[in-house]
Write a protein that holds these residues in place. Structure first.
Motif, short mmCIF file in Angstrom:
data_model
loop_
_atom_site.label_atom_id
_atom_site.label_comp_id
_atom_site.label_asym_id
_atom_site.label_seq_id
_atom_site.Cartn_x
_atom_site.Cartn_y
_atom_site.Cartn_z
N PRO A 11 -33.65 0.44 24.45
CA PRO A 11 -33.40 1.98 24.35
C PRO A 11 -34.54 2.72 24.82
N GLY A 12 -34.25 3.94 25.30
CA GLY A 12 -35.56 4.93 25.60
C GLY A 12 -35.18 5.58 27.09
N SER A 13 -36.29 6.02 27.52
CA SER A 13 -35.92 6.91 28.87
C SER A 13 -36.18 6.18 30.06
N ASN A 20 -36.48 6.09 34.49
CA ASN A 20 -36.47 7.22 35.69
C ASN A 20 -35.83 6.71 36.80
N THR A 75 -34.99 11.77 35.10
CA THR A 75 -35.24 11.21 33.85
C THR A 75 -33.94 11.22 33.01
N LEU A 76 -33.41 9.88 32.42
CA LEU A 76 -32.22 9.78 31.58
C LEU A 76 -32.47 9.02 30.36
N ASP A 77 -32.15 9.31 29.18
CA ASP A 77 -32.40 8.78 27.87
C ASP A 77 -31.22 7.75 27.66
N ILE A 78 -31.64 6.56 27.55
CA ILE A 78 -30.58 5.54 27.17
C ILE A 78 -30.65 5.28 25.60
N PRO A 79 -29.70 5.38 25.06
CA PRO A 79 -29.52 5.22 23.36
C PRO A 79 -29.67 4.08 22.83
#
Length: 567
Positions: free
Chosen positions: A288-290, A292, A339-343
């Protein structure tokens, strides 16, 4: 003497202001206009967006259509006066919105939506009560001063409409729920449309103006809001179209996004779901995290210069940038990093949602499986007068996936009416007739109690919409073909002993660039095209002859099976 209407109107226009003549009896005079007396409801009107079709205003006036002439030997024209309703923000009518009325019409009703459209054009402030000045103008000819009724004053309160939104109407001018967006409120709209090949549409603005293709020039991508405007049409490739409509330049464009590639922390080719209007990429994220990523692709631009010619379409690079909750589109260059957050770690889908032009988004989730509609709609019971039973032996073929419309030819001889089934041998899932329908047209309902009424026995073209829940039948009286050797004259086909089977002896002597069509009842509005041996209603001409050497052949079409062949 007798003079036709046009001649009299011209005479009256020319002679209206003359007061003398060289010889008594040479000049014909009109008595002029009758006084206009306007009436209508004068109570305050508060318009509501929740009651668009409710009656808001009724106007009526006396019959001022007749004129009399000084010479009884001349027939005065009927309905010589053209009437127009004028609305204004002031009693001097310095700023006017006009609504023309037809000959012999002396009353006009306005729904809440129609009247609000007039007020929007005049610049009334939503939610604020203000006077609306109304009069009727009567005009005999352009060079004759018009007459006016007395002014009717009504206090009106319009409702707020979003003038940044243009609604995507279908070919019948019905709202599809899709929209284009003008963020600067400048009547230049854009957005992504998942369009079918040659899909027809109109754009409807908040003030009621409807835009289509210019019917005078007939040029693709040239616009008109006139009453005789044609529908717009997309090129012959289904897909994702970035659509712009510029009401100032009277032109629109369609940029087909052919591909989108994700690069960066995850990479791959996205796939497009036209019905959902989304692009998706399945990825496996280790933690998980951000992340690019960059979204860049390729496209083909169609405009007034290129028309719908694929070879002339302008190749271009496209991309997305900005915030993932409000992406921007670059119609002539690459995308930039977002930038996209991945839960959570694991498999997921990157989903680019293009439905809302006010804010395109990139998010994670699960792409919905694309549901393909049934290719065949079964017709059962329509021929029990021939077979003695209800059998799954006849069908209509899907010809428009977006609208779920099916068409074909049926040999009907029914004792009790018939039903439509989506799945062979599934007797529990069907469509019947809504009460009030008849053997030739009506409305459908799922699993209803009524069979669809049967028409008189014979061959019929059937056109069924499962999205609109309607059916329509047209008797087959004649069958022709056209387009072979690029000859678009109608050539008759001969009925055989087998119902629905028609033949013609044809001579292949040149290429057929646009295929061959089968025309029913010499009506180009009821035509079959197709491909690969199968006929489809309302499609491009069918192929097959270009692979044959020049010579003489028998063209056979089986309208019941929906097939064609050259022998």
């Amino acid at each position: 003497m007798k003079i036709n209407k046009l001649t009299v109107v011209l005479l009256l226009a020319a002679l209206y202001s003359m007061t003398a003549c060289s010889k008594d009896g040479d000049t014909i005079y009109t008595s002029g206009f009758q006084d206009l007396v306007l009436g209508g409801n004068e109570a305050d009107i508060v318009l509501s967006i929740d009651a668009l079709d409710a009656l808001a205003l009724t106007l009526y006036w006396n019959d001022n259509s007749e004129i009399s002439l000084s010479d009884p030997r001349v027939d005065a024209p009927k309905n010589a006066i053209a009437n127009t309703i004028q609305f204004s923000t002031s009693e001097d009518f310095g700023h006017v919105a006009e609504v023309a009325v037809g000959d012999g019409v002396f009353e006009r009703q306005f729904s809440c939506k129609e009247l609000n459209s007039v007020l929007t054009k005049l610049g009334f402030e939503p939610g604020v009560k203000a006077p609306l000045y109304i009069r009727v103008q009567g005009r005999l000819a352009d060079n004759v001063e018009p007459s006016y009724s007395k002014v009717l004053v009504v206090q009106v309160t319009p409702y707020k409409v979003d003038t940044t939104v243009g609604r995507f109407f279908d070919s019948k001018k019905e709202d599809t729920g899709r929209i284009l967006y003008a963020p600067a409120d400048d009547r230049i709209y854009y957005g992504f449309i998942g369009a079918g090949a040659w899909e027809n549409w109109f754009l409807n603005e908040a003030d009621g103006t409807t835009w289509g293709n210019d019917g005078v020039t007939g040029m693709a991508f040239v616009m008109s809001s006139a009453g005789d405007a044609w529908n717009f049409w997309y090129p012959g490739i289904s897909g994702c179209y970035y659509t712009t409509v510029d009401t100032h330049r009277n032109e629109w464009t369609a940029l087909l996004v052919e591909s989108l590639t994700v690069s960066g922390d995850v990479a791959g080719e996205m796939t497009y779901d036209r019905k959902a209007n989304t692009w998706a990429l399945h990825v496996d994220v280790p933690a998980p995290g951000s992340i690019n990523v960059t979204l860049t692709g390729s496209g083909k631009l169609y405009n007034a210069a290129t028309g719908t010619d694929d070879a002339a379409a302008i190749a271009t690079q496209v991309g997305f940038s900005g915030d993932v909750n409000a992406l921007t589109f670059n119609a002539s260059g690459a995308g930039s990093t977002v930038t996209l957050d991945i839960p959570a770690a694991g498999e997921t889908d990157l989903l680019l949602d293009l439905n809302n032009p006010k804010g395109w988004t990139l998010a994670t989730g699960t792409a919905a499986p694309e549901e393909k509609p049934a290719e065949i709609l079964w017709v059962v019971g329509h021929n029990d007068g021939i077979t003695g039973s209800w059998l799954f032996d006849s069908w209509l073929r899907l010809y428009n996936e977006d609208n779920l419309t099916y068409g074909g030819v049926l040999n009907i001889n029914s004792l009790w009416g018939y039903k439509l089934y989506k799945e062979q041998d599934n007797w529990d899932d069907f469509y019947g007739m809504v009460t009030g329908g008849n053997g030739y047209e009506g409305s459908l309902e799922a699993n209803g109690t009524n069979n669809i009424a049967a028409p008189a026995a014979g061959l019929y073209v059937a056109d069924v919409s499962l999205s609109g829940l309607t059916y329509k039948l047209t008797a087959v009286n004649s069958v022709h073909f056209a387009g072979l050797n690029d000859d678009w004259n109608l050539s008759p086909m001969t009925a055989t002993a087998v119902p629905g089977v028609y033949t013609a002896t044809v001579t292949k002597s040149a290429d057929t660039p646009y295929g061959v069509k089968v025309i029913i009842n010499e009506d180009w509005g009821i035509a079959f095209g197709g491909t690969s041996g199968y006929l489809r209603l309302y499609q491009d001409g069918f192929d097959g002859d270009n692979d044959l050497p020049n010579g003489t052949y028998i063209l056979t079409v089986n309208l019941l099976d929906g097939t064609y062949a050259y022998e």
